[in-house]
Design an enzyme around this catalytic site. Structure first.
Site, PDB file in Angstrom:
ATOM      1  CG  HIS A 492      41.874  27.578  42.107  1.00 26.26           C
ATOM      2  ND1 HIS A 492      42.264  27.042  43.315  1.00 26.26           N
ATOM      3  CD2 HIS A 492      42.290  28.883  42.151  1.00 26.26           C
ATOM      4  CE1 HIS A 492      42.864  27.962  44.051  1.00 26.26           C
ATOM      5  NE2 HIS A 492      42.893  29.089  43.354  1.00 26.26           N
ATOM      6  CD  GLU A 493      42.589  31.326  39.176  1.00 28.01           C
ATOM      7  OE1 GLU A 493      42.085  32.355  39.688  1.00 28.01           O
ATOM      8  OE2 GLU A 493      43.660  30.839  39.590  1.00 28.01           O
ATOM      9  CG  HIS A 496      39.632  33.186  43.268  1.00 26.24           C
ATOM     10  ND1 HIS A 496      39.698  33.337  44.635  1.00 26.24           N
ATOM     11  CD2 HIS A 496      40.777  32.547  42.909  1.00 26.24           C
ATOM     12  CE1 HIS A 496      40.831  32.815  45.083  1.00 26.24           C
ATOM     13  NE2 HIS A 496      41.494  32.323  44.059  1.00 26.24           N
ATOM     14  CG  HIS A 499      34.364  34.822  47.329  1.00 22.14           C
ATOM     15  ND1 HIS A 499      35.559  34.744  48.022  1.00 22.14           N
ATOM     16  CD2 HIS A 499      33.458  35.259  48.234  1.00 22.14           C
ATOM     17  CE1 HIS A 499      35.362  35.103  49.281  1.00 22.14           C
ATOM     18  NE2 HIS A 499      34.101  35.427  49.430  1.00 22.14           N
TER      19      HIS A 499
END
Length: 710
Positions: A492-493, A496, A499
């Site tokens: 999940h992290e 980020h 991105h």
């Protein structure tokens, strides 16, 4: 070793897993960096380059110097923005102005919560306040706004702007408007004062929401006291102990940790009043209306009721003498149900999920989807805040190989301007993964420096981010072993981080995760789907001792277990989102606790517990004020992208390129719904979003067949 030899060594040993005699697993460079115990390198003769390679930050006092330098540069850029002819140069000046302040504020925002040295934390917090105060004043600077207004009100000039420049100009103007630039002098000063006051209130509430509560030890049964931190004649409760199998421990923790704090209650009341007053002052009906400007904007009740019935039955089974289902039971009992139904005890999975293996899995995934690889790099003296922080560099493959000049750049001292015009070196990821004293127990992503095209140098400013987790340290006998939940959080992290890495925006004001809040979580939630797909997991999940792969039926059971009590979990998120919206709507003639009680009864399903104030622990009210719904919206979008674009082949390079081109590359430089439409190649409706959430709860009966066959 020369740069060329380093390159050949890396390419030669890139295979994810190799096995020597006795099936002992060896690691690629990325895996080895995270699975080996970290040894401090002698650096007696190394120059302290400062945190993140910022020379001023070799000591706490450097924050003041960095702040003063940024503010001096701000004065020069304000003058330039106000005096240059309206056009692209105006927007570039605004972005450079924003970049200079963000480089100090964003870095300080991380250091104030993560640095182990209190002196660094205090200096960083002061820098945040100083920069924040200046930003609020700039947002009400009439001359600065006038230069942008002239540009946007000139049709001929606007017509000559490229889409990114026009959008960034409009976003800067939006910041002016919500700050009250259109008000007269008196009201504008009032708006600035409210903004400054909110900075203090936000910080006060954020700090207070994480502080433990304490109670006299004599009030707790003696045999339960060891479950809590001892503080002389008191015990300290710093969390909900939601995973404890002891009903009474969970209840005690819930009642004490959530016991109302009068000062914090007053802080929240004042914070909500200030937000409403500011919103009304600048022309909005409520703070919620103000917050939702520019964003993307009932679950199945029978499923939710069924989930609570299942948990209630489990409570009766485990504790027949006290069988009423209570709020402190939800996290624990849903976990018990998952484990009982699908046998997903974390200890069964952890040996296959060493940190090094998971990092190699991410490396392999990014290589296949985007042609991007991760490499570990030694940090220079003073560059990191803790000895166990790892530094990754992000490289874009070119025709299957790496450009040697980029390898050379990777090992340069970080304080040098390591930037390049082509897609070679993509950026830096600092991995602060391991537990340490006083480190916040939260998994999160911090932007330290945003990417942008530097018109003054013709080069691209590489993004720098930090990923912060709370993982156990490796031991002499075993590397760090992750539970499935930890592995999913890592993916999940990293979503980020990628991105931030893969965005190549012209302006840092819209780089990476600097986009609409309800879009920012899409890339990270999408990564959770990759983290639970066997075609992805099978490429890296190997037993750290034997090298045996994680069985497919275990992965299938893990995926299905997530759906147990899924409706109740989603209903809880709906309750949080509704509460957030009510708090930020018109002023209520009730206390925040009364509102909590009413909304919990209406939108959740478990009773409110007297003399508790969960809202005082709702720290998302600060960063996600009036936007907590973003998690649900982002999950719906991620679900649609996964099912339409990746479920058939999660490693499809063409789809990975489309995903980067349509969604990741733009940051906030494009309307979020346009990015979603570009990816899905259709315009989704609100019904599509709701259906996407509901469909996540549907069982896959192939899992049962697979288990029966095995």
């Amino acid at each position: 070793m020369s740069a060329c030899k380093r390159l050949l060594h890396f390419v030669k040993h890139r295979s994810l897993w190799t096995h020597v005699r006795r099936n002992v697993t060896t690691w690629s460079p990325v895996g080895a960096a995270f699975n080996a115990a970290h040894h401090k390198r002698p650096n007696v003769f190394e120059k302290n380059v400062g945190l993140f390679g910022v020379p001023e930050l070799s000591c706490p006092a450097g924050f003041q110097a960095a702040t003063e330098k940024a503010l001096k540069n701000t004065e020069r850029l304000v003058e330039r923005a106000c005096s240059c002819p309206p056009g692209v140069e105006t927007v570039e000046s605004f972005d450079r102005l924003s970049d200079g302040l963000c480089k100090v504020a964003d870095l300080a925002d991380f250091v104030k919560v993560a640095h182990p040295d209190p002196a660094f934390r205090e200096a960083a917090e002061k820098a945040c306040i100083d920069i924040g105060t200046v930003v609020e004043k700039l947002n009400t600077n009439v001359e600065l706004c006038k230069s942008l207004k002239i540009l946007l009100e000139s049709p001929d000039i606007v017509a000559q702007l490229d889409p990114d420049t026009r959008r960034v100009a409009e976003l800067f103007m939006f910041d002016f408007k919500i700050s009250g630039i259109h008000l007269d002098d008196k009201l504008r000063k009032e708006a600035v004062a409210l903004h400054v006051k909110l900075l203090d209130l936000n910080n006060e509430f954020l700090v207070g929401s994480h502080l433990p509560n304490r109670i006299a030890s004599s009030a707790i049964p003696e045999h339960l006291q060891p479950h809590f931190a001892d503080e002389g004649s008191f015990i300290q409760v710093g969390g909900l102990h939601a995973d404890s199998p002891n009903d009474l421990v969970r209840e005690i923790a819930y009642r004490i940790y959530l016991y109302p704090n009068a000062d914090l209650m007053e802080c929240l009341d004042e914070l909500l009043k200030c937000r409403y007053k500011l919103a009304k002052l600048v022309g909005y009906d409520s703070y919620g209306h103000r917050a939702l400007k520019g964003t993307m904007t009932g679950m199945n009740a029978s499923r939710t009721a069924k989930d609570f019935t299942m948990m209630g039955n489990m409570k009766k089974k485990l504790n027949p003498h006290n069988s009423e289902l209570m709020p402190w039971d939800h996290p624990y009992l849903s976990g018990v149900l998952r484990a009982e139904r699908y046998n997903t005890e974390p200890s069964l999975y952890s040996p296959y999920l060493s940190l090094g293996a998971c990092m190699e899995g991410l490396n392999n995934l990014f290589s296949q989807l985007y042609g991007v690889s991760l490499m570990s790099e030694h940090a220079s003296a003073g560059e990191v805040w803790s000895e166990d922080v790892r530094k990754l560099v992000n490289l874009m493959q070119q025709n299957g190989l790496f450009n040697v000049s980029f390898i050379y750049l990777c090992v340069c001292v970080f304080s040098q301007a390591v930037v390049h015009e082509t897609e070679g070196l993509m950026g830096y990821i600092y991995c602060d993964f391991f537990q340490r004293q006083d480190k916040p127990h939260q998994d999160c992503h911090f932007t330290i420096r945003g990417g942008r095209q530097c018109q003054e140098t013709g080069q691209y400013q590489l993004p720098v981010v930090v990923l912060m987790l709370s993982l156990p340290h490796p031991t002499k006998r075993a590397p760090t072993l992750l539970t499935p939940g930890m592995m999913e959080n890592l993916f999940h992290e990293m979503g980020h981080a990628m991105h931030s890495m893969l965005g190549r925006t012209r302006y840092q004001h819209v780089t990476g995760t600097r986009c609409a809040t309800d879009f920012a979580e899409v890339p990270s939630i999408l990564m959770e789907y990759f983290a639970t797909d066997y075609r992805v997991i099978s490429q890296f999940a190997r037993h750290y001792e034997t090298g045996q792969p994680l069985p497919e039926n275990m992965v299938a059971r893990l995926c299905e277990s997530k759906k147990v009590c899924g409706a109740a979990d989603t209903q809880l998120q709906i309750f949080y989102a509704v509460l957030d919206q009510i708090y930020h709507s018109q002023p209520q003639n009730h206390t925040t606790t009364d509102i909590l009680k009413e909304m919990q009864q209406k939108y959740y399903g478990l009773p409110y517990t007297q003399n508790t104030a969960w809202q005082l622990r709702f720290s998302h009210l600060i960063g996600y004020g009036a936007k907590y719904y973003s998690y649900l919206m982002s999950r719906a979008v991620a679900s649609m992208v996964w099912k339409q674009c990746f479920v058939q082949d999660p490693l499809n390079r063409d789809m990975g390129e489309r995903y980067r081109r349509q969604m990741l590359a733009h940051g906030g430089a494009k309307e979020p719904m346009l990015m979603v439409e570009g990816m899905l190649q259709r315009q989704p409706t609100m019904e599509d979003f709701v259906d996407a959430l509901v469909s996540e709860l549907n069982l896959n009966f192939e899992t049962f067949l697979m288990d029966s066959e095995s």
